[in-house]
Design an enzyme around this catalytic site. Structure first.
Site, PDB file in Angstrom:
ATOM      1  N   GLU A 170       0.840  -1.189   0.000  1.00  0.00           N
ATOM      2  CA  GLU A 170       0.000   0.000   0.000  1.00  0.00           C
ATOM      3  C   GLU A 170       0.879   1.243   0.000  1.00  0.00           C
ATOM      4  O   GLU A 170       1.318   1.702   1.070  1.00  0.00           O
ATOM      5  CB  GLU A 170      -0.902   0.010   1.241  1.00  0.00           C
ATOM      6  CG  GLU A 170      -1.846  -1.167   1.321  1.00  0.00           C
ATOM      7  CD  GLU A 170      -3.093  -0.844   2.152  1.00  0.00           C
ATOM      8  OE1 GLU A 170      -4.188  -0.959   1.593  1.00  0.00           O
ATOM      9  OE2 GLU A 170      -2.974  -0.468   3.332  1.00  0.00           O
ATOM     10  N   SER A 216      -6.604   3.430  -3.077  1.00  0.00           N
ATOM     11  CA  SER A 216      -7.531   3.980  -4.080  1.00  0.00           C
ATOM     12  C   SER A 216      -7.987   2.948  -5.115  1.00  0.00           C
ATOM     13  O   SER A 216      -8.180   3.292  -6.282  1.00  0.00           O
ATOM     14  CB  SER A 216      -6.933   5.211  -4.759  1.00  0.00           C
ATOM     15  OG  SER A 216      -6.718   6.241  -3.797  1.00  0.00           O
TER      16      SER A 216
HETATM   17  P1  13P Z   1      -8.468   3.424   0.117  1.00  0.00           P
HETATM   18  O1  13P Z   1      -8.937   2.255  -0.736  1.00  0.00           O
HETATM   19  O2  13P Z   1      -9.575   4.172   0.737  1.00  0.00           O
HETATM   20  O3  13P Z   1      -7.455   4.245  -0.589  1.00  0.00           O
HETATM   21  O4  13P Z   1      -7.684   2.729   1.363  1.00  0.00           O
HETATM   22  C1  13P Z   1      -6.735   1.781   1.113  1.00  0.00           C
HETATM   23  C2  13P Z   1      -6.337   1.157   2.399  1.00  0.00           C
HETATM   24  O5  13P Z   1      -5.716   1.785   3.234  1.00  0.00           O
HETATM   25  C3  13P Z   1      -6.749  -0.228   2.659  1.00  0.00           C
HETATM   26  O6  13P Z   1      -6.136  -0.738   3.793  1.00  0.00           O
END
Ligand code: 13P
Length: 254
Positions: A170, A216
């Site tokens: 991430e 995202s």
């Molecule tokens: P978003 O999909 O809201 O960007 O968050 C990603 C996330 O942190 C999942 O653990």
């Protein structure tokens, strides 16, 4: 090597109780047998909703996960939750090392490594998150950061332990920003992660590891990401808060 795709929803600190139940019901209802046979699916609600959501999911194909845990079995740790408690509450999974804890709460690689060991000891599957900050990417340090987070974070694990671990890549700059990594950026990072795991644990173990992308992910960008050879799933934040959009991402894994 074919790895079964794994889509997990991280609900973060969202939902009211009734919404949580409704969301879990929706995800369960939308995951028909054919889809469930091909894609592994989990949802990770806030702690207080684990039991009621476990009730909704019981006997179905959607697995339950928590968003964090402590490393000890029990003790005088006010406000903490033991991995054994999570098991008892019906969890199969726990997220460890999310950037909102690494960077928001200053959790170190060493501390996260202790949690990882504690969770595995309790018999949980772990979704272990790693990822670089925007400043680190811009400084050309992405691989260095991922390497450190992997080697320090997974220290002391055996190749067999690794079978219970999913890595979630991430990139911090992509989380909650709408700025998703490109398919190339994701693939490049995932390939680097698998290469690092190969050095640490050997080829067979590294080839079996599920590496999710998070940041995202939406129904319209999921399929492209999931087509990349080393992208084995997604960890979804915002888009996991609606059954429709979450299920669309699950279907994109086919
Ligand atoms: P978003 O999909 O809201 O960007 O968050 C990603 C996330 O942190 C999942 O653990």
């Amino acid at each position: 090597m074919t790895r079964r795709k794994f889509i997990a929803g991280n609900w973060k600190m969202y939902t009211h109780l009734e919404q949580a139940r409704e969301l879990a019901r929706g995800v369960r209802a939308g995951l028909d047998a054919t889809l469930a046979a091909q894609v592994r699916v989990a949802v990770c609600p806030p702690f207080p909703w684990l039991l009621p959501v476990a009730e909704v999911l019981r006997g179905g194909p959607v697995a339950l996960g928590a968003q964090d845990c402590h490393y000890e079995r029990e003790g005088a740790f006010t406000g903490q939750v033991s991995p054994y408690m999570l098991r008892e509450a019906g969890c199969q999974y726990v997220i460890i090392g999310h950037s909102e804890r690494r960077h928001g709460l200053n959790e170190s690689d060493e501390f996260l490594n202790k949690k990882l060991h504690g969770a595995l000891q309790a018999g949980l599957y772990v979704i272990f998150c790693i990822g670089e900050l925007l400043s680190e990417r811009e400084a050309g340090q992405t691989e260095q950061v991922l390497y450190r987070q992997l080697t320090a974070g997974l220290a002391g694990l055996s190749a067999n332990d690794l079978t219970a671990v999913t890595i979630a890549y991430e990139p911090v700059w992509a989380i909650g920003t709408g700025r998703v990594a490109t398919e190339e950026q994701a693939q490049q990072a995932h390939a680097f992660i698998r290469q690092t795991l190969t050095e640490q644990f050997g080829t067979a173990a590294a080839q079996s590891v599920t590496i999710q992308y998070g940041g995202s992910v939406k129904p319209d960008n999921a399929a492209g990401l999931l087509r990349q050879p080393d992208v084995d799933g997604c960890l979804v934040g915002g888009a996991s808060l609606k059954a429709d959009s979450f299920l669309a991402i699950v279907r994109a894994a086919l």
